[in-house]
Design an enzyme around this catalytic site. Structure first.
Site, PDB file in Angstrom:
ATOM      1  CG  HIS A 110      -5.402   3.597 -13.427  1.00 55.71           C
ATOM      2  ND1 HIS A 110      -4.279   3.547 -14.191  1.00 55.71           N
ATOM      3  CD2 HIS A 110      -5.305   2.577 -12.555  1.00 55.71           C
ATOM      4  CE1 HIS A 110      -3.517   2.541 -13.785  1.00 55.71           C
ATOM      5  NE2 HIS A 110      -4.115   1.934 -12.792  1.00 55.71           N
ATOM      6  CG  ASP A 174      -5.035   9.517  -2.081  1.00 55.89           C
ATOM      7  OD1 ASP A 174      -4.511  10.583  -1.718  1.00 55.89           O
ATOM      8  OD2 ASP A 174      -6.179   9.172  -1.770  1.00 55.89           O
ATOM      9  CD  GLU A 287      -5.928  11.652   1.224  1.00 54.90           C
ATOM     10  OE1 GLU A 287      -6.238  10.450   1.406  1.00 54.90           O
ATOM     11  OE2 GLU A 287      -5.495  12.084   0.137  1.00 54.90           O
TER      12      GLU A 287
HETATM   13  P1  FAD Z   1      -7.625   7.617 -18.361  1.00 53.94           P
HETATM   14  O1  FAD Z   1      -8.508   6.670 -17.647  1.00 53.94           O
HETATM   15  O2  FAD Z   1      -6.743   7.076 -19.383  1.00 53.94           O
HETATM   16  O3  FAD Z   1      -8.518   8.801 -18.989  1.00 53.94           O
HETATM   17  C1  FAD Z   1      -9.478   9.490 -18.216  1.00 53.94           C
HETATM   18  C2  FAD Z   1     -10.231  10.496 -19.095  1.00 53.94           C
HETATM   19  O4  FAD Z   1      -9.346  11.531 -19.480  1.00 53.94           O
HETATM   20  C3  FAD Z   1     -10.759   9.903 -20.393  1.00 53.94           C
HETATM   21  O5  FAD Z   1     -11.952  10.566 -20.744  1.00 53.94           O
HETATM   22  C4  FAD Z   1      -9.662  10.219 -21.398  1.00 53.94           C
HETATM   23  O6  FAD Z   1     -10.143  10.268 -22.714  1.00 53.94           O
HETATM   24  C5  FAD Z   1      -9.203  11.573 -20.899  1.00 53.94           C
HETATM   25  N1  FAD Z   1      -7.779  11.814 -21.157  1.00 53.94           N
HETATM   26  C6  FAD Z   1      -6.727  11.034 -20.816  1.00 53.94           C
HETATM   27  N2  FAD Z   1      -5.584  11.619 -21.200  1.00 53.94           N
HETATM   28  C7  FAD Z   1      -5.925  12.797 -21.783  1.00 53.94           C
HETATM   29  C8  FAD Z   1      -5.201  13.845 -22.393  1.00 53.94           C
HETATM   30  N3  FAD Z   1      -3.868  13.817 -22.481  1.00 53.94           N
HETATM   31  N4  FAD Z   1      -5.897  14.901 -22.900  1.00 53.94           N
HETATM   32  C9  FAD Z   1      -7.247  14.954 -22.808  1.00 53.94           C
HETATM   33  N5  FAD Z   1      -7.980  13.976 -22.271  1.00 53.94           N
HETATM   34  C10 FAD Z   1      -7.333  12.918 -21.747  1.00 53.94           C
HETATM   35  N6  FAD Z   1      -8.144  10.753  -8.650  1.00 53.94           N
HETATM   36  C11 FAD Z   1      -7.916  11.784  -7.842  1.00 53.94           C
HETATM   37  O7  FAD Z   1      -8.256  12.908  -8.159  1.00 53.94           O
HETATM   38  N7  FAD Z   1      -7.284  11.596  -6.647  1.00 53.94           N
HETATM   39  C12 FAD Z   1      -6.829  10.398  -6.249  1.00 53.94           C
HETATM   40  O8  FAD Z   1      -6.247  10.270  -5.171  1.00 53.94           O
HETATM   41  C13 FAD Z   1      -7.043   9.287  -7.099  1.00 53.94           C
HETATM   42  N8  FAD Z   1      -6.591   8.063  -6.772  1.00 53.94           N
HETATM   43  C14 FAD Z   1      -6.808   7.025  -7.614  1.00 53.94           C
HETATM   44  C15 FAD Z   1      -6.320   5.768  -7.274  1.00 53.94           C
HETATM   45  C16 FAD Z   1      -6.504   4.688  -8.099  1.00 53.94           C
HETATM   46  C17 FAD Z   1      -5.973   3.340  -7.709  1.00 53.94           C
HETATM   47  C18 FAD Z   1      -7.233   4.864  -9.306  1.00 53.94           C
HETATM   48  C19 FAD Z   1      -7.487   3.704 -10.197  1.00 53.94           C
HETATM   49  C20 FAD Z   1      -7.729   6.109  -9.657  1.00 53.94           C
HETATM   50  C21 FAD Z   1      -7.523   7.196  -8.819  1.00 53.94           C
HETATM   51  N9  FAD Z   1      -7.983   8.473  -9.136  1.00 53.94           N
HETATM   52  C22 FAD Z   1      -7.739   9.516  -8.303  1.00 53.94           C
HETATM   53  C23 FAD Z   1      -8.784   8.704 -10.341  1.00 53.94           C
HETATM   54  C24 FAD Z   1      -7.915   9.168 -11.502  1.00 53.94           C
HETATM   55  O9  FAD Z   1      -7.454  10.483 -11.280  1.00 53.94           O
HETATM   56  C25 FAD Z   1      -8.714   9.200 -12.805  1.00 53.94           C
HETATM   57  O10 FAD Z   1      -9.291   7.972 -13.043  1.00 53.94           O
HETATM   58  C26 FAD Z   1      -7.806   9.588 -13.968  1.00 53.94           C
HETATM   59  O11 FAD Z   1      -8.582   9.792 -15.101  1.00 53.94           O
HETATM   60  C27 FAD Z   1      -6.823   8.501 -14.226  1.00 53.94           C
HETATM   61  O12 FAD Z   1      -5.847   8.892 -15.130  1.00 53.94           O
HETATM   62  P2  FAD Z   1      -5.557   7.986 -16.385  1.00 53.94           P
HETATM   63  O13 FAD Z   1      -4.298   8.451 -16.967  1.00 53.94           O
HETATM   64  O14 FAD Z   1      -5.659   6.570 -16.065  1.00 53.94           O
HETATM   65  O15 FAD Z   1      -6.803   8.465 -17.286  1.00 53.94           O
END
Ligand code: FAD
Length: 525
Positions: A110, A174, A287
């Site tokens: 994400h 969120d 918020e």
């Molecule tokens: P990924 O996109 O898979 O990875 C993000 C980064 O972390 C990459 O660099 C990856 O290599 C690294 N990574 C992933 N897993 C690990 C691991 N296990 N160890 C080390 N590194 C790792 N953020 C907020 O803070 N608050 C919110 O309310 C919020 N709402 C959101 C709502 C939506 C609809 C979306 C799309 C995003 C939102 N986000 C929010 C952002 C979100 O927290 C970040 O994009 C987060 O990185 C998403 O997690 P993911 O598992 O998809 O990570």
């Protein structure tokens, strides 16, 4: 699309080494995987796996890995990283040339700009580890004070497992369909942050596989450099495989309120007063959002009979500020709920007659964005480019930001598409030893311009607007910090981390000296 001949050779080598016997040796810092082992890894190179790991929620970048690893245990990840380090030897003799591929953990993908990608390298699918976790991906402690969670687990699954035991993490994003490792690599912020800090402030311990392929447990007392570096560390120092998350009591129900203001000063004053009330008589979640007449005015939260007058209020004022608060309760705290709701309706300076309350189960409240996702998916508006801009603005300059950016730039756009978040939070629960950056003031505002491209607007136009906002802040001397940012110039990263840059670099050299991890962040490429 990146092709990598080196990688295909490496994959062949991985297959060749299957016949060697695994041997793990114990070193001071953890389990050392550099000595003779079999890799015995199966990597996926089929078009579906490659394509899925090439894109993210941002829908702007396309970065193909050479292969995807779907690990069934953390030791597989350690082996991969040990191998990627070029330390693979047999009987003390180096058996293969030094490999040069990069590795990125991918949670739910994400990210917005390819941060979880590994162009030409190997993407580690963290969901596989969560699915293979023994005895379960989420294990709540006997006393219910913490849960050990496989880092590839989505927060929604942590919530489900915890509430079954009457407990819950205290601070949330969120949206819950994000992985634990993904949000801990950024910060994990939301409406509970003013009380409990971000998610990174609510972790007791982590298991991490460093860029050198070493499996290490870390906490504030054990390997603290790694612990603090990894929290908010953008995946640069290691891959988190387990997180010990702090838990509190889980309420059963929530009074969830949206309160409308036409006056910015009153909105700001009330928001800041409420986040200063962190005792039982304060709210549990705070918020704020903007409703603008040049955007889509979503009135679905409000009772059907009030939707027209809410829309008229927005049209009349061009901009309405929506304070969003929630108070949790259950049978034991029922008496307090009346007092708190009364305090809100009596003391806040909102537009008279525009306070709305829903009473919902705790799970539904935390999972509220899922409904929005489903709506957008059904309209074909979920899988579109998302040039989001997330920034933290110091409280001392929020009025200038409001006047220049909200009134100046956003209201003068012909159309806006998406949600604009606008709320303050306290900095006292953020730990400066962690990697995440925030403004240097006790209170700062979280601003999320969550715009979606599509229809008449393309993402570059929205990106231009983001650039103008950043430029406005720069010209006005407003010291913002970007969140979930993506810079491609080293000087921007150095500026972002400011006084923490030297520590960030030192930790990189310590834990990932070959700069293998999370290349999609573009910090050390
Ligand atoms: P990924 O996109 O898979 O990875 C993000 C980064 O972390 C990459 O660099 C990856 O290599 C690294 N990574 C992933 N897993 C690990 C691991 N296990 N160890 C080390 N590194 C790792 N953020 C907020 O803070 N608050 C919110 O309310 C919020 N709402 C959101 C709502 C939506 C609809 C979306 C799309 C995003 C939102 N986000 C929010 C952002 C979100 O927290 C970040 O994009 C987060 O990185 C998403 O997690 P993911 O598992 O998809 O990570």
């Amino acid at each position: 699309m990146t092709t990598n001949l080196g990688l295909s050779i490496i994959i062949t080598l991985i297959t060749l080494f299957i016949s060697l016997t695994p041997t793990l040796t114990k070193s001071e810092e953890g389990i050392d995987v550099f000595l003779p082992i079999t890799l015995n890894l199966t990597v996926l190179t089929d078009p579906f796996s490659i394509s899925a790991a090439s894109h993210d929620f941002g829908n702007i970048t396309d970065e193909s890995p050479g292969a995807v690893l779907c690990p069934s245990s953390p030791t597989e990840v350690a082996r991969l990283l040990g191998f990627a380090n070029g330390g693979f030897s047999y009987n003390g003799v180096s058996t293969i040339p030094e490999p040069t591929f990069k590795v990125a953990a991918r949670g739910q993908g994400h990210s917005l700009r390819g941060q979880a990608s590994a162009p030409g390298g190997i993407v580690v699918n963290m969901t596989c580890l969560a699915m293979a976790a023994k005895p379960a991906a989420v294990v709540v402690s006997a006393d219910g004070t913490y849960a050990d969670v496989a880092a590839g687990t989505m927060w929604v699954d942590v919530l489900k497992a915890a509430v079954e035991r009457g407990v819950s993490p205290v601070t949330w994003t969120d949206y819950l369909y994000l992985s634990v490792g993904g949000t801990l690599s950024n910060a994990g912020i939301g409406g509970q942050t003013f009380r409990h800090g971000p998610q990174i402030s609510n972790v007791h311990e982590l298991d991490v596989i460093t860029g050198k392929g070493k499996m290490m447990t870390c906490s504030p007392k054990l390997n603290p450099e790694l612990f603090y570096g990894v929290l908010g560390g953008l995946g640069q120092f290691g891959i988190i495989t387990r997180a010990r998350i702090a838990l509190g009591h889980a309420p059963t129900r929530v009074k969830w309120s949206r309160i409308l203001y036409s006056d910015f000063s009153a909105f700001k004053r009330d928001q800041e007063r409420l986040i200063s009330m962190t005792n039982d008589l304060g709210v549990d979640f705070l918020e704020g959002q903007l409703m603008m007449s040049n955007g889509i005015v979503d009135t679905s939260f409000f009772p059907l009979s009030d939707q027209t007058r809410v829309a008229s209020l927005v049209n009349d004022h061009r901009i309405i500020y929506v304070l969003e608060v929630a108070k949790y309760y259950d049978s034991t705290t029922l008496p307090i709920i009346g007092q708190v709701m009364d305090m809100l309706s009596r003391t806040l300076g909102f537009a008279p007659g525009f306070m709305f309350i829903q009473d919902v189960p705790y799970f539904d409240f935390l999972n509220r964005v899922r409904n929005e996702e489903e709506k957008l998916r059904s309209l074909g508006l979920w899988e579109v480019p998302h040039p989001w801009l997330n920034i933290f603005v110091p409280e001392s300059r929020i009025q200038d930001f409001h006047d220049g950016v909200i009134n100046g730039l956003l209201l003068n756009q012909t159309a806006t598409a998406g949600v604009t978040l606008f709320y303050p939070t306290n900095r006292n629960k953020w730990n400066d030893r962690m990697s995440t950056m925030s403004p240097d003031e006790d209170v700062f505002y979280v601003i999320g311009l969550l715009q979606s491209a599509g229809g008449s607007q393309n993402w570059q136009e929205l990106e231009n607007l983001n650039d103008k906002i950043i430029q406005f802040c720069e010209n006005s001397g407003i010291k913002i910090k970007e969140y979930l940012m993506h810079y491609i110039r080293k000087e921007d990263w150095v500026k972002h981390f400011g006084p923490k840059w030297d520590d960030f670099l030192r930790r990189k050299i310590m834990f990932d000296p070959k700069r293998l991890l999370s290349p999609g962040q573009d910090i050390f490429n």
